[in-house]
Design an enzyme around this catalytic site. Structure first.
Site, mmCIF file in Angstrom:
data_model
loop_
_atom_site.group_PDB
_atom_site.id
_atom_site.type_symbol
_atom_site.label_atom_id
_atom_site.label_comp_id
_atom_site.label_asym_id
_atom_site.label_seq_id
_atom_site.Cartn_x
_atom_site.Cartn_y
_atom_site.Cartn_z
ATOM 1 N N GLY A 9 15.481 65.201 6.538
ATOM 2 C CA GLY A 9 14.454 66.020 7.161
ATOM 3 C C GLY A 9 14.532 65.858 8.667
ATOM 4 O O GLY A 9 15.054 66.698 9.390
ATOM 5 N N ARG A 10 14.058 64.695 9.133
ATOM 6 C CA ARG A 10 13.918 64.438 10.572
ATOM 7 C C ARG A 10 15.198 64.703 11.367
ATOM 8 O O ARG A 10 15.172 65.355 12.403
ATOM 9 C CB ARG A 10 13.478 62.978 10.784
ATOM 10 C CG ARG A 10 13.008 62.686 12.203
ATOM 11 C CD ARG A 10 12.717 61.194 12.401
ATOM 12 N NE ARG A 10 11.724 60.671 11.486
ATOM 13 C CZ ARG A 10 10.402 60.637 11.717
ATOM 14 N NH1 ARG A 10 9.924 61.075 12.845
ATOM 15 N NH2 ARG A 10 9.581 60.145 10.802
ATOM 16 N N TYR A 68 8.046 66.174 11.799
ATOM 17 C CA TYR A 68 6.867 65.299 11.668
ATOM 18 C C TYR A 68 6.035 65.361 12.953
ATOM 19 O O TYR A 68 5.675 64.329 13.518
ATOM 20 C CB TYR A 68 7.272 63.861 11.355
ATOM 21 C CG TYR A 68 8.132 63.737 10.120
ATOM 22 C CD1 TYR A 68 7.569 63.769 8.852
ATOM 23 C CD2 TYR A 68 9.516 63.590 10.211
ATOM 24 C CE1 TYR A 68 8.354 63.666 7.708
ATOM 25 C CE2 TYR A 68 10.311 63.489 9.081
ATOM 26 C CZ TYR A 68 9.718 63.515 7.832
ATOM 27 O OH TYR A 68 10.497 63.413 6.710
ATOM 28 N N CYS A 95 -11.052 62.134 22.440
ATOM 29 C CA CYS A 95 -11.917 61.028 22.847
ATOM 30 C C CYS A 95 -11.592 59.793 22.015
ATOM 31 O O CYS A 95 -12.431 59.310 21.256
ATOM 32 C CB CYS A 95 -13.374 61.417 22.672
ATOM 33 S SG CYS A 95 -13.746 63.009 23.413
ATOM 34 N N GLU A 150 19.378 64.718 1.378
ATOM 35 C CA GLU A 150 18.225 65.571 1.695
ATOM 36 C C GLU A 150 17.504 65.071 2.953
ATOM 37 O O GLU A 150 16.377 64.593 2.870
ATOM 38 C CB GLU A 150 17.270 65.666 0.495
ATOM 39 C CG GLU A 150 16.905 64.322 -0.097
ATOM 40 C CD GLU A 150 15.941 64.400 -1.277
ATOM 41 O OE1 GLU A 150 15.899 65.441 -1.949
ATOM 42 O OE2 GLU A 150 15.229 63.413 -1.504
ATOM 43 N N GLY A 157 16.625 60.108 5.552
ATOM 44 C CA GLY A 157 16.413 58.880 6.313
ATOM 45 C C GLY A 157 17.426 58.617 7.407
ATOM 46 O O GLY A 157 17.477 57.509 7.948
#
Ligand SMILES: *Cc1c(COP(=O)(O)O)cnc(C)c1O
Length: 362
Positions: free
Chosen positions: A242-243, A340, A312, A240, A207
């Protein structure tokens, strides 16, 4: 080549210009290597796992594997992918709603989400090293996303679990992943509260903040690592993310196919769309970008332009009302597309071609 706007590094722009086609993903693996090495150094004795759900690209994982202590996986699919690529590297298995088959997967740690899940883990008859996922009622201010609701257990759930542990299914400690998008100061405040417990081992989750509005502002890993050192008191700590590890190393490169004005508003229509790069649609931001003037077609000069894709649907928007010059044939390099991004996108919607994948190497 002069760029029209944006702050993508020159070596990435050069590479983007020499790609055989668009749209394409471009990963800067040496930059990732350098970034993760710096994070690793900043964390000192705190263990670093990478949350694979942010981006499971094998080339990206290969770079990460050289620095991290393990991978956090949240499904049998991620588990098979990671253990196939890196046999022997520790995995922590998390995620809500684990199936019986998932509960039987080999792991270094398993993050148990509920008392019933723990009972089902015991019923496998296998050995397990458990962190109980705790979702304490702590105020989390300034987060992009808070993990309240179905994740983990409250104090009552924890109390129900504690008597069930023994020699075969061992309680190693606790895990909490409470929010995403917090800066180092706020995340440390939260860590301080989470570490009021007396567990020997604590996984503090991920986070760490990534700002798409201000790409230059980065999470302060040095301050976070030093802060955790002060909170450790001899315990085994793990994070841990991620981003914040992989967002910056990925780029989505595409080309302008049409520029038009509808009721006074200027639009640049790009090859591809949010079925390749869903991040701006899902988070509601303007994806940071650099426009390279490779085009000779019609365009607009220094006015607000909305960048859209080929889908569309009015939701297929990369960035809104960005003041720029843009022409048909220009190359657009979207930054911060390494987490992500491709892996959360709805690839088959409208059946356009998939992007190519290219990797910059040392
Ligand atoms: C998604 C997730 C992470 C990673 O979160 P980031 O915001 O990408 O750092 C870590 N732990 C758990 C349990 C998660 O669900």
């Amino acid at each position: 080549m002069p760029k029209t706007c944006g702050s993508t590094p020159p070596h990435v722009l050069d590479a983007a210009l020499s790609l055989p086609g668009a749209p394409a993903y471009l990963y800067d693996l040496p930059a990732l290597d350098e970034h993760v090495a710096a994070v690793r150094r900043a964390l000192g004795a705190t263990e670093l796992y990478y949350a694979v759900k942010a981006n499971p690209d094998a080339e990206v994982l290969r770079v990460l594997a050289g620095h991290v202590d393990g991978f956090e996986v949240s499904s049998a699919g991620e588990h098979a992918h990671v253990t196939g690529l890196f046999p022997g590297l520790p995995v922590a298995l998390g995620g809500p709603g684990k199936t019986d088959a998932e509960l039987r997967l080999p792991h270094h740690r398993i993050h148990v989400e509920s008392p019933y899940e723990l009972r089902r883990l015991l019923a496998t008859g296998l050995e397990a090293d458990v962190l109980i996922r705790v979702n304490p009622d702590l105020p989390v201010e300034g987060a992009a996303l808070t993990m309240s609701g179905p994740f983990g257990m409250d104090e009552q759930g924890v109390a129900e679990c504690l008597p069930l542990f023994g020699d075969r299914v061992r309680l190693r400690g606790r895990h909490s992943h409470l929010a995403s998008g917090l800066d180092a100061t706020r995340l440390l405040e939260l860590a301080g509260r989470l570490l009021e417990c007396d567990h020997e081992e604590v996984n503090l989750g991920g986070g760490m903040a990534v700002s798409y509005a201000e790409p230059e502002s980065r999470f302060d890993w040095a301050a976070y690592g030093a802060g955790l050192e002060g909170l450790r008191r001899g315990r085994r700590l793990r994070v841990e993310p991620g981003r914040a590890l992989t967002a910056y190393c990925g780029y989505y490169v595409t080309r302008v196919v049409d520029v038009k004005r509808v009721r006074g508003e200027a639009y640049a229509i790009l090859l591809g769309g949010t079925h390749h790069l869903r991040t701006p649609a899902t988070k509601g931001h303007d994806q940071p970008r650099t426009v390279l003037p490779t085009g000779k077609g019609p365009g607009v000069i220094e006015e607000p332009v909305t960048f859209v894709g080929q889908l569309c649907t009015p939701k297929d928007v990369f960035a809104r009302k960005i003041v720029t010059t843009v022409r048909v044939g220009d190359t657009v390099v979207f930054e911060m597309a390494g987490a992500y991004a491709w892996n959360i996108s709805h690839h088959d919607f409208l059946m356009h071609p998939k992007p190519a994948f290219h990797y910059l190497r040392a």
